[in-house]
Design a protein around this motif. Structure first.
Motif, short mmCIF file in Angstrom:
data_model
loop_
_atom_site.label_atom_id
_atom_site.label_comp_id
_atom_site.label_asym_id
_atom_site.label_seq_id
_atom_site.Cartn_x
_atom_site.Cartn_y
_atom_site.Cartn_z
N ILE A 83 0.83 -1.21 0.00
CA ILE A 83 0.00 0.00 0.00
C ILE A 83 0.87 1.25 0.00
O ILE A 83 0.59 2.21 -0.72
CB ILE A 83 -0.98 -0.01 1.19
N SER A 86 2.29 1.79 -3.40
CA SER A 86 1.22 2.29 -4.28
C SER A 86 0.97 3.77 -4.03
O SER A 86 0.77 4.54 -4.97
CB SER A 86 -0.08 1.51 -4.04
N PHE A 87 0.98 4.16 -2.77
CA PHE A 87 0.80 5.57 -2.41
C PHE A 87 1.93 6.42 -2.99
O PHE A 87 1.70 7.48 -3.58
CB PHE A 87 0.73 5.71 -0.89
N SER A 92 -2.54 5.21 -5.06
CA SER A 92 -3.48 5.22 -3.93
C SER A 92 -3.41 6.59 -3.26
O SER A 92 -2.34 7.19 -3.18
CB SER A 92 -3.11 4.13 -2.92
N ASP A 93 -4.57 7.04 -2.78
CA ASP A 93 -4.62 8.32 -2.07
C ASP A 93 -4.46 8.13 -0.57
O ASP A 93 -4.40 9.10 0.17
CB ASP A 93 -5.96 9.03 -2.33
N GLU A 94 -4.44 6.90 -0.12
CA GLU A 94 -4.36 6.60 1.31
C GLU A 94 -3.18 5.69 1.58
O GLU A 94 -2.66 5.03 0.68
CB GLU A 94 -5.66 5.92 1.78
N THR A 129 -11.67 2.63 -1.32
CA THR A 129 -10.34 2.40 -0.77
C THR A 129 -10.37 1.24 0.21
O THR A 129 -9.51 0.35 0.16
CB THR A 129 -9.81 3.68 -0.07
N SER A 132 -10.60 -2.02 -1.64
CA SER A 132 -9.35 -2.39 -2.31
C SER A 132 -8.30 -2.83 -1.28
O SER A 132 -7.54 -3.78 -1.53
CB SER A 132 -8.82 -1.25 -3.18
N PHE A 133 -8.27 -2.19 -0.11
CA PHE A 133 -7.33 -2.61 0.93
C PHE A 133 -7.66 -4.01 1.44
O PHE A 133 -6.77 -4.84 1.65
CB PHE A 133 -7.32 -1.62 2.10
#
Length: 167
Positions: A83, A86-87, A92-94, A129, A132-133
């Motif tokens: 994650i 990805s951020f 990802s925004d988180e 989100t 997806s997580f």
């Protein structure tokens, strides 16, 4: 005049280096003026801990660490790493912080359910989100039972007449 004892230090932390936050991630973080910032001669940037260190942080949350706990920790650390990458790449925004991983471990200790702990600790994110997580965690942890498939509705909604409700 106050003379500090030898070895005296002050550490100050901030998420925005004193420049505030325009992206909405740290809304309450105010901009600090240069005169104040100049009083701190050294700035250290701290990334997330290395995998080995983060694993030790999570291990410390258990009084009696078992192989099952260790497996969960390993999967959580790998999940958070994916994650975070990805951020960093803008996919990802988180992000999942070490603090959030500790929250997940504590929820797991309360409910003894891996996915429930993750779900409860990701409820703060928007639905897309969060989903997806959760999906990503299922891919990272092969020891989980398969996700329950949603049952097909017994009644085809197209066949309903007027105000019929299928429940």
């Amino acid at each position: 005049v106050v003379h500090p004892a030898e070895g005296f230090n002050i550490f100050v932390t901030a998420n925005t280096k004193g420049r505030g936050s325009d992206d909405g991630r740290y809304v309450a973080a105010s901009m600090l003026d240069d005169a104040l910032l100049e009083r701190f001669p050294i700035t250290i940037e701290q990334d997330y801990p290395a995998t080995k260190i983060e694993t030790k942080i999570l291990q410390a949350q258990f009084d009696n660490l078992t192989d099952d706990h260790q497996g969960y920790i390993d999967h959580l650390v790998a999940w958070a790493d994916v994650i975070r990458r990805s951020f960093a790449e803008g996919a990802s925004d988180e992000v999942i912080s070490t603090r959030r991983l500790v929250h997940i471990i504590r929820a797991y200790q309360l409910f003894d359910d891996r996915m429930r702990a993750i779900e409860m600790c990701t409820n703060r994110f928007d639905e897309e989100t969060k989903k997806s997580f959760l999906d990503l965690y299922r891919k990272v942890d092969p020891t989980l039972p398969k996700a329950p498939e949603q049952a097909a509705p017994e009644t085809d909604p197209k066949s309903l007449q007027g105000d019929e409700i299928p429940f």
